[in-house]
Motif scaffolding. Sequence first.
Motif, mmCIF file in Angstrom:
data_model
loop_
_atom_site.group_PDB
_atom_site.id
_atom_site.type_symbol
_atom_site.label_atom_id
_atom_site.label_comp_id
_atom_site.label_asym_id
_atom_site.label_seq_id
_atom_site.Cartn_x
_atom_site.Cartn_y
_atom_site.Cartn_z
ATOM 1 N N LEU A 152 1.079 -1.179 0.114
ATOM 2 C CA LEU A 152 0.116 -0.086 0.148
ATOM 3 C C LEU A 152 0.896 1.381 -0.122
ATOM 4 N N ALA A 153 0.681 2.286 -0.980
ATOM 5 C CA ALA A 153 1.350 3.518 -0.925
ATOM 6 C C ALA A 153 0.414 3.864 -0.142
ATOM 7 N N ALA A 154 -0.191 4.550 0.599
ATOM 8 C CA ALA A 154 -1.286 5.235 1.415
ATOM 9 C C ALA A 154 -2.444 4.730 1.976
ATOM 10 N N ILE A 155 -2.687 5.216 3.285
ATOM 11 C CA ILE A 155 -3.889 4.856 3.705
ATOM 12 C C ILE A 155 -4.660 6.377 4.320
ATOM 13 N N ASP A 156 -5.560 6.710 4.098
ATOM 14 C CA ASP A 156 -6.223 8.608 4.102
ATOM 15 C C ASP A 156 -6.880 7.924 5.439
ATOM 16 N N PHE A 157 -7.391 6.849 5.893
ATOM 17 C CA PHE A 157 -8.866 7.557 6.180
ATOM 18 C C PHE A 157 -9.111 5.590 7.318
ATOM 19 N N ILE A 158 -9.212 5.756 8.186
ATOM 20 C CA ILE A 158 -10.070 4.287 8.492
ATOM 21 C C ILE A 158 -10.748 4.350 9.332
ATOM 22 N N LYS A 159 -11.861 3.326 9.296
ATOM 23 C CA LYS A 159 -13.238 3.579 10.265
ATOM 24 C C LYS A 159 -13.107 2.174 10.615
ATOM 25 N N ILE A 160 -13.245 2.021 12.364
ATOM 26 C CA ILE A 160 -12.761 0.888 12.953
ATOM 27 C C ILE A 160 -14.226 0.469 14.010
ATOM 28 N N ASP A 161 -14.423 -0.276 13.660
ATOM 29 C CA ASP A 161 -15.809 -1.223 14.701
ATOM 30 C C ASP A 161 -15.481 -2.452 15.057
ATOM 31 N N THR A 162 -14.996 -2.995 16.024
ATOM 32 C CA THR A 162 -14.571 -4.519 16.087
ATOM 33 C C THR A 162 -15.029 -4.652 17.354
ATOM 34 N N GLU A 163 -16.125 -4.112 18.548
ATOM 35 C CA GLU A 163 -16.379 -4.455 20.078
ATOM 36 C C GLU A 163 -15.757 -4.908 20.414
ATOM 37 N N GLY A 164 -15.024 -3.871 20.501
ATOM 38 C CA GLY A 164 -13.750 -4.063 22.162
ATOM 39 C C GLY A 164 -12.430 -3.972 21.084
ATOM 40 N N TYR A 165 -12.207 -5.063 19.982
ATOM 41 C CA TYR A 165 -10.799 -5.089 20.033
ATOM 42 C C TYR A 165 -10.720 -4.361 19.201
ATOM 43 N N GLU A 166 -10.468 -2.714 18.764
ATOM 44 C CA GLU A 166 -9.970 -1.644 17.971
ATOM 45 C C GLU A 166 -8.496 -1.493 19.031
ATOM 46 N N GLY A 167 -8.159 -1.579 20.578
ATOM 47 C CA GLY A 167 -6.610 -1.415 20.433
ATOM 48 C C GLY A 167 -6.421 -2.412 20.012
ATOM 49 N N HIS A 168 -6.618 -4.073 19.658
ATOM 50 C CA HIS A 168 -5.727 -5.334 19.087
ATOM 51 C C HIS A 168 -5.304 -4.297 17.648
ATOM 52 N N VAL A 169 -6.114 -4.077 17.265
ATOM 53 C CA VAL A 169 -6.384 -3.798 15.671
ATOM 54 C C VAL A 169 -5.349 -2.342 15.417
ATOM 55 N N LEU A 170 -5.167 -1.666 16.443
ATOM 56 C CA LEU A 170 -4.213 -0.219 16.835
ATOM 57 C C LEU A 170 -2.365 -0.975 16.855
ATOM 58 N N ARG A 171 -2.863 -1.568 17.163
ATOM 59 C CA ARG A 171 -1.719 -2.098 18.409
ATOM 60 C C ARG A 171 -0.482 -3.064 16.958
ATOM 61 N N GLY A 172 -1.393 -3.589 16.036
ATOM 62 C CA GLY A 172 -1.010 -4.007 14.896
ATOM 63 C C GLY A 172 -0.585 -3.547 14.149
ATOM 64 N N GLY A 173 -1.466 -2.330 13.818
ATOM 65 C CA GLY A 173 -0.763 -1.053 12.891
ATOM 66 C C GLY A 173 0.438 -0.022 13.437
ATOM 67 N N ALA A 174 0.855 -0.193 13.718
ATOM 68 C CA ALA A 174 1.227 1.102 14.242
ATOM 69 C C ALA A 174 2.510 1.803 13.870
ATOM 70 N N ASP A 175 2.747 0.755 12.748
ATOM 71 C CA ASP A 175 3.741 1.721 11.846
ATOM 72 C C ASP A 175 3.295 2.019 10.871
#
Length: 269
Positions: A152-175
Amino acid sequence: MSAFVDVTVNIDSKPFLIRSDRGYAEAVLQREEFEPGLVKAIRALAEGSKVALDVGANIGCTAILMSSLAEKVLAFEPAPSTFGLLMHNTRGFENIALHNFALGEQKSQAQIQFAPDNRSGGFISETKATTGHAIEGVVIKTLDQFCAEDELAAIDFIKIDTEGYEGHVLRGGADSLMKFKPVVIGEINHWCLNAFQRTSIPDFFDQLRSIFPILLAVDHVGERLANLHDSDSSYVVTYEHIVGGKWSEFIGAFDEDRLVRLRELYKMM
């Protein structure tokens, strides 16, 4: 498993025929408009994006919305049966790419649980639900892994709705977050955070503050924004969310210029 139903859903005032389980259709889809507050915020934040991510796409309503705002939408839904509905509902949308796995903290496999007649509340957790929930195996990848594999060359926007799993999503995408600096809108749900991830709202906000230099909470009903980097505002949001169910989303950003449209629609608390 309950039978599916086809209902006409107004998404940003445009009608779409959506296939859903019966419970979600009765609870959300048969209202006059689909999630009008969330739609307003996503429109303000995502319009003009080259690449937008829908993490926890469910049956496709937000992906359909985002397809009219971004050049390309990448939608992630891990539950196989839900993914089938997502494929059905987004057929014909050439700028939506579908991915049948979850985004999490590390590459693994897990189980997702949901009520058979309303899969919108599907959750990944070591906590076991009561008898009668459906259980499906899911694959988990990290956002950083996905970005590297897809180049991927770009990500401009992210919507996250994962029933409490949001923190895991963000930690796995730190870089990836640091590299692309997208605007992120995500659910605040103290029940799911506590019951499924054993995480409190203050702990969740601390994690968000460590990532985003700009961090807001959104109250769609009152059309308010609150600065979660301010201790007094954060306390009010925490109290009103837990006690009164207000402040349903957070918005994390790295650049104030990305929030101009949003600030025109909402007032600061």
